[in-house]
Design an enzyme around this catalytic site. Structure first.
Site, PDB file in Angstrom:
ATOM      1  NE  ARG A   1      20.253  -6.545 -16.337  1.00  0.00           N
ATOM      2  CZ  ARG A   1      20.613  -6.186 -15.120  1.00  0.00           C
ATOM      3  NH1 ARG A   1      21.904  -5.982 -14.843  1.00  0.00           N
ATOM      4  NH2 ARG A   1      19.716  -6.034 -14.163  1.00  0.00           N
TER       5      ARG A   1
ATOM      6  CG  HIS B   1      24.950 -10.633 -13.164  1.00  0.00           C
ATOM      7  ND1 HIS B   1      23.923 -10.517 -14.055  1.00  0.00           N
ATOM      8  CD2 HIS B   1      24.991  -9.429 -12.502  1.00  0.00           C
ATOM      9  CE1 HIS B   1      23.374  -9.327 -13.969  1.00  0.00           C
ATOM     10  NE2 HIS B   1      24.007  -8.642 -13.032  1.00  0.00           N
TER      11      HIS B   1
ATOM     12  CD  GLU C   1      23.786 -12.593 -16.706  1.00  0.00           C
ATOM     13  OE1 GLU C   1      23.109 -12.716 -15.655  1.00  0.00           O
ATOM     14  OE2 GLU C   1      24.479 -11.606 -16.950  1.00  0.00           O
TER      15      GLU C   1
END
Length: 326
Positions: free
Chosen positions: A240, A287, A269
């Site tokens: 993350r 991602h 994000e």
């Protein structure tokens, strides 16, 4: 009768979802916003017992304390589609007696593949090479890069993904050490050496971040921690974004303290730190760690298995560590 609410959109397991209808009432959330969902928890979803949760649900992707506190008292399980569950307030769930499950295992191979790609791309400076090629500059200004063979790979977080990264890295001749919340058995670790956090940080040539995001791991890679790393270290993150201070990473990439980096995740994000965009020594991916047909199918099936277990036995198969004692 049990009532299962789908927050998000199924892509691969529609038939299996419909088959759950023999065990429970099934609803697909049509609340367009969080505010609407808050109201609907008092109305048409007031008897929901299980939630099938996707991060991309427009109304309930972020299951924060406000939303958790508003869920009906009938809700007993949130079955999340993903290994990482940082968008669900597990502490608020705990206080309400709601158990949370995730999908460990299903994501390991695909994420580890991307992780290994980023290690290779960062070591070999592939991003800059590709940029030059697209500009019509054949290796113009491209210096020599580094082989993975013989490099010390420090894996921070030796869960399923970390172990899958280890297996792949050893195929390239890397020497693997790891740090984890607790030391693993030699069988589970595959013989990798367990080291302290400080030793991993100071001795690794490549550092791979494979740990969950929580209050204890947020910005675990900080400016001060980066200062303790080897000069010219390589950092890869498929965990993350917020486990690392992105601003500190940008500074380190510019100074050369960090030679290169490979990132599939970011702090905010889909926003990317502007300092990362223009750097030639960082490989960026949006991602995509688990974005394969096969992995997404496995994830959805694992959630459905958790839901079926919750309905039929009162227990989920993959409860998150914070709720393991329940």
């Amino acid at each position: 009768m049990e009532h299962v609410l789908l927050l998000g959109e199924l892509a691969h397991t529609q038939a299996e979802w419909e088959a759950l209808g023999q065990y429970a009432k099934l609803s697909i959330c049509d609340s367009p916003t969080k505010a609407d969902l808050l109201n609907d928890f008092k109305g048409k979803y007031s008897d929901v017992t299980v939630i099938f949760h996707f991060n991309n649900s427009p109304a309930g992707g972020l299951m924060d304390k406000e939303l958790i506190d508003a869920t009906p008292d009938t809700l007993k399980f949130i079955c999340h589609n993903g290994a990482g569950y940082d968008l669900i307030d597990v502490d608020a769930c705990l206080k309400k007696g709601i158990k949370v499950s995730n999908t460990p295992g299903s994501v390991d191979a695909a994420t580890a593949d991307v992780n290994m790609y980023l290690i290779l791309a960062a070591l070999r400076n592939f991003n800059f090479a590709q940029t030059l090629l697209r500009q019509g500059k054949w290796n113009d200004g491209l210096g020599l890069s580094h082989d993975p063979e013989g490099k010390v790979l420090g894996i921070l977080g030796m869960g399923g993904i970390g172990r899958a990264v280890k297996q792949r890295a050893e195929g390239f001749g890397m020497k693997v050490v790891y740090h984890n919340r607790k030391e693993l058995s030699s069988e589970l670790s595959g013989g990798a050496k367990y080291v302290s956090f400080d030793e991993l940080i100071s001795k690794s040539d490549v550092i791979s971040l494979n740990l969950p995001l929580n209050a204890n791991t947020r910005h675990i890679i900080s400016k001060d921690v980066i200062a303790k790393m080897k000069d010219g270290v390589v950092i890869v993150n498929t965990a993350r974004g917020a486990v690392m201070d992105e601003a500190a990473l940008v500074d380190a990439l510019k100074s050369g303290k960090v030679a290169s980096a490979g990132l599939d995740v970011f702090e905010e994000e889909p926003k990317i730190h502007p300092g990362l965009i223009g750097l030639e020594n960082v490989t960026l991916l949006p991602h995509v760690g688990t974005r394969t047909v096969e992995t997404n199918t496995k994830m959805e099936m694992q959630v459905l298995d958790n839901i079926k277990a919750a309905i039929t036995s009162g227990k989920v198969l993959n409860i998150v560590p914070e709720h393991a004692h329940l």
